[in-house]
Design a protein around this motif. Structure first.
Motif, PDB file in Angstrom:
ATOM      1  N   GLU A   1      17.853  -3.706  -0.808  1.00 16.22           N
ATOM      2  CA  GLU A   1      16.841  -2.687  -1.093  1.00 16.22           C
ATOM      3  C   GLU A   1      16.780  -1.624   0.001  1.00 16.22           C
ATOM      4  N   GLY A   2      17.071  -1.998   1.224  1.00 15.54           N
ATOM      5  CA  GLY A   2      16.953  -1.058   2.326  1.00 15.54           C
ATOM      6  C   GLY A   2      18.159  -0.180   2.560  1.00 15.54           C
TER       7      GLY A   2
ATOM      8  N   VAL B   1       0.866  -1.171   0.000  1.00 15.52           N
ATOM      9  CA  VAL B   1       0.000   0.000   0.000  1.00 15.52           C
ATOM     10  C   VAL B   1       0.910   1.229   0.000  1.00 15.52           C
ATOM     11  N   PRO B   2       0.986   1.957  -1.110  1.00 11.62           N
ATOM     12  CA  PRO B   2       1.913   3.096  -1.172  1.00 11.62           C
ATOM     13  C   PRO B   2       1.727   4.099  -0.038  1.00 11.62           C
ATOM     14  N   ALA B   3       0.510   4.249   0.454  1.00  9.30           N
ATOM     15  CA  ALA B   3       0.268   5.205   1.539  1.00  9.30           C
ATOM     16  C   ALA B   3       0.920   4.755   2.850  1.00  9.30           C
ATOM     17  N   HIS B   4       1.279   3.456   2.949  1.00 13.16           N
ATOM     18  CA  HIS B   4       1.892   2.918   4.166  1.00 13.16           C
ATOM     19  C   HIS B   4       3.397   2.752   4.011  1.00 13.16           C
ATOM     20  N   ALA B   5       3.995   3.412   3.040  1.00 14.69           N
ATOM     21  CA  ALA B   5       5.419   3.229   2.775  1.00 14.69           C
ATOM     22  C   ALA B   5       6.279   3.704   3.939  1.00 14.69           C
ATOM     23  N   LEU B   6       7.316   2.919   4.244  1.00 15.69           N
ATOM     24  CA  LEU B   6       8.323   3.251   5.260  1.00 15.69           C
ATOM     25  C   LEU B   6       7.719   3.548   6.627  1.00 15.69           C
ATOM     26  N   GLN B   7       6.755   2.737   7.005  1.00 16.40           N
ATOM     27  CA  GLN B   7       6.217   2.838   8.357  1.00 16.40           C
ATOM     28  C   GLN B   7       7.116   2.076   9.326  1.00 16.40           C
ATOM     29  N   ALA B   8       7.311   2.636  10.501  1.00 19.37           N
ATOM     30  CA  ALA B   8       8.159   2.004  11.505  1.00 19.37           C
ATOM     31  C   ALA B   8       7.496   0.734  12.057  1.00 19.37           C
TER      32      ALA B   8
ATOM     33  N   HIS C   1       2.485  -3.960  11.739  1.00 24.77           N
ATOM     34  CA  HIS C   1       3.612  -4.372  10.888  1.00 24.77           C
ATOM     35  C   HIS C   1       4.831  -4.568  11.789  1.00 24.77           C
ATOM     36  N   TRP C   2       5.109  -5.816  12.146  1.00 25.19           N
ATOM     37  CA  TRP C   2       6.134  -6.107  13.145  1.00 25.19           C
ATOM     38  C   TRP C   2       7.518  -5.621  12.729  1.00 25.19           C
ATOM     39  N   PHE C   3       7.849  -5.743  11.447  1.00 23.41           N
ATOM     40  CA  PHE C   3       9.144  -5.295  10.946  1.00 23.41           C
ATOM     41  C   PHE C   3       9.031  -3.974  10.198  1.00 23.41           C
ATOM     42  N   GLY C   4       7.898  -3.319  10.280  1.00 23.08           N
ATOM     43  CA  GLY C   4       7.687  -2.101   9.507  1.00 23.08           C
ATOM     44  C   GLY C   4       7.338  -2.418   8.063  1.00 23.08           C
ATOM     45  N   THR C   5       7.396  -1.412   7.206  1.00 20.71           N
ATOM     46  CA  THR C   5       7.097  -1.579   5.784  1.00 20.71           C
ATOM     47  C   THR C   5       8.259  -1.045   4.957  1.00 20.71           C
ATOM     48  N   ASP C   6       8.302  -1.458   3.679  1.00 22.41           N
ATOM     49  CA  ASP C   6       9.368  -0.997   2.794  1.00 22.41           C
ATOM     50  C   ASP C   6       8.931   0.245   2.023  1.00 22.41           C
ATOM     51  N   HIS C   7       9.707   0.629   1.025  1.00 25.78           N
ATOM     52  CA  HIS C   7       9.430   1.870   0.308  1.00 25.78           C
ATOM     53  C   HIS C   7       8.204   1.779  -0.590  1.00 25.78           C
ATOM     54  N   LEU C   8       7.679   0.575  -0.787  1.00 29.52           N
ATOM     55  CA  LEU C   8       6.451   0.401  -1.574  1.00 29.52           C
ATOM     56  C   LEU C   8       5.261   0.060  -0.689  1.00 29.52           C
ATOM     57  N   GLY C   9       5.426   0.123   0.607  1.00 32.36           N
ATOM     58  CA  GLY C   9       4.328  -0.155   1.528  1.00 32.36           C
ATOM     59  C   GLY C   9       4.080  -1.635   1.762  1.00 32.36           C
TER      60      GLY C   9
ATOM     61  N   ALA D   1      16.511   7.134   7.067  1.00 33.85           N
ATOM     62  CA  ALA D   1      15.091   7.404   7.300  1.00 33.85           C
ATOM     63  C   ALA D   1      14.339   6.195   7.827  1.00 33.85           C
ATOM     64  N   ALA D   2      14.800   4.982   7.488  1.00 33.45           N
ATOM     65  CA  ALA D   2      14.087   3.759   7.873  1.00 33.45           C
ATOM     66  C   ALA D   2      15.113   2.691   8.257  1.00 33.45           C
ATOM     67  N   TRP D   3      15.609   2.775   9.488  1.00 35.80           N
ATOM     68  CA  TRP D   3      16.658   1.861   9.944  1.00 35.80           C
ATOM     69  C   TRP D   3      16.220   0.396   9.925  1.00 35.80           C
ATOM     70  N   TRP D   4      14.920   0.166  10.122  1.00 33.78           N
ATOM     71  CA  TRP D   4      14.401  -1.200  10.225  1.00 33.78           C
ATOM     72  C   TRP D   4      14.451  -1.951   8.898  1.00 33.78           C
ATOM     73  N   TYR D   5      14.477  -1.208   7.794  1.00 33.57           N
ATOM     74  CA  TYR D   5      14.407  -1.813   6.463  1.00 33.57           C
ATOM     75  C   TYR D   5      15.566  -2.791   6.254  1.00 33.57           C
ATOM     76  N   THR D   6      16.757  -2.394   6.602  1.00 35.95           N
ATOM     77  CA  THR D   6      17.936  -3.252   6.457  1.00 35.95           C
ATOM     78  C   THR D   6      18.244  -4.018   7.736  1.00 35.95           C
ATOM     79  N   THR D   7      18.008  -3.382   8.879  1.00 35.23           N
ATOM     80  CA  THR D   7      18.452  -3.958  10.143  1.00 35.23           C
ATOM     81  C   THR D   7      17.717  -5.242  10.502  1.00 35.23           C
ATOM     82  N   LEU D   8      16.409  -5.257  10.403  1.00 37.84           N
ATOM     83  CA  LEU D   8      15.652  -6.413  10.890  1.00 37.84           C
ATOM     84  C   LEU D   8      15.841  -7.662  10.023  1.00 37.84           C
ATOM     85  N   PRO D   9      15.802  -7.579   8.684  1.00 35.91           N
ATOM     86  CA  PRO D   9      16.177  -8.769   7.909  1.00 35.91           C
ATOM     87  C   PRO D   9      17.616  -9.208   8.179  1.00 35.91           C
ATOM     88  N   GLY D  10      18.513  -8.227   8.390  1.00 33.34           N
ATOM     89  CA  GLY D  10      19.890  -8.586   8.713  1.00 33.34           C
ATOM     90  C   GLY D  10      20.005  -9.305  10.041  1.00 33.34           C
ATOM     91  N   VAL D  11      19.199  -8.905  11.024  1.00 30.02           N
ATOM     92  CA  VAL D  11      19.188  -9.591  12.320  1.00 30.02           C
ATOM     93  C   VAL D  11      18.720 -11.029  12.155  1.00 30.02           C
TER      94      VAL D  11
END
Length: 299
Positions: free
Chosen positions: A258-259, A68-75, A80-88, A265-275
């Motif tokens: 991708e993150g 959902v583009p409106a939900h892009a990069l939500q913490a 959303h346990w891991f947040g959302t990516d740049h495309l929601g 702006a969105a630390w969770w994007y790369t950090t959580l999959p990396g964890v």
């Protein structure tokens, strides 16, 4: 002096119970847990991630490819346990579904390395002579090349894709298994029971299958568990570099790649999959080290 019925019954039962196989196994398990207190946690992590790869829909109800583009990069949140990516898209869902792609490639890589390494090690160790010298020089050449660099060279020849990543990582790990198996074959080839089997008329392949491989199975499986963790890292690294499945497939390495443009702006994007990748590798190492302790393997 005569014994009463209860005393006569009590003594043999006590003596027999001290050597119960179950008691020895429990004691050995207790000693293992004292040496490896994080082993239960490692096993739990591996079981969870393996469950992700088999039943991803049970653990996440979001579509990993739709956002959902409106939900892009939500913490990270309850929704959303891991947040959302740049495309929601839900990042937790993509991580869960990515376990199937990443672990399947890893398992295939370890299987390739295991089968090829066992074959080379048996031929070199059991038959010896010039063939042993040639194969071991080849193994030394392979071990002299960094595994990731060798995998990238193989991918350049084979082309991109998850299956080709598995082939590349597997071929880069063959030398490690070949060296271990050769050492185990040399260790057991001159044993008394092997010589007795040969004296009774057993053929070479029967001796290898029934006697040598049976004793070498423990150390080989311990190494396979250790190499599984290394293969997870290699597969993720190659996917991060763009050699794996193309977007929008949710491979773990691709998620981290991708993150990287959104780390501020969105630390969770790369950090959580990396964890998740780091947790799988550490958990695999705990299991591998426990197997090595069990079979007396040191690497």
């Amino acid at each position: 002096m005569s014994r009463g019925p209860s005393e006569a019954f009590f003594v043999p039962v006590t003596v027999a119970s001290t050597g119960l196989p179950g008691s020895r196994k429990i004691a050995a398990l207790g000693r293992l847990l004292l040496r490896r207190p994080l082993l239960p946690l490692g096993v739990a992590v591996l079981l969870l991630v393996l469950s992700w790869s088999v039943w991803p829909g049970v653990f996440s109800h979001y579509d990993p490819l739709l956002g959902v583009p409106a939900h892009a990069l939500q913490a990270p949140s309850v929704e959303h346990w891991f947040g959302t990516d740049h495309l929601g898209r839900d990042l937790y869902s993509r991580t869960v579904h990515g376990a199937s792609l990443s672990l399947r490639a890893t398992a295939l890589a370890v299987l390739i390395a295991l089968v090829a390494g066992i074959a080379l090690g048996i031929v070199a160790g059991f038959f010896g002579g010039p063939l042993d010298a040639i194969l071991m020089r080849l193994v030394e050449v392979l071990m002299a090349i960094p595994s990731l660099l060798l995998a990238m060279a193989v991918i350049t020849v084979l082309g991109f894709g998850t299956v080709n990543i598995a082939l590349a990582v597997g071929l880069s790990s063959v030398a490690t298994f070949a060296r271990l198996v050769r050492g185990e074959v040399l260790r057991w080839r001159t044993s008394t029971f092997v010589e007795a089997a040969a004296a009774c008329g057993a053929g070479p392949w029967s001796i290898i299958r029934r006697h040598i491989l049976a004793h070498a199975a423990g150390p080989v499986m311990a190494l396979a568990a250790l190499e599984f963790g290394s293969a997870v890292l290699s597969v993720s690294a190659l996917s991060f570099l763009g050699f794996g499945a193309p977007p929008p497939q949710p491979e773990w390495g691709l998620l981290i790649a991708e993150g990287r443009n959104y780390m501020i702006a969105a630390w969770w994007y790369t950090t959580l999959p990396g964890v998740v990748v780091a947790a799988v590798v550490l958990a695999t190492n705990q299991v591998a080290r426990a197997l090595q302790d069990r079979h007396g393997v040191r690497r």
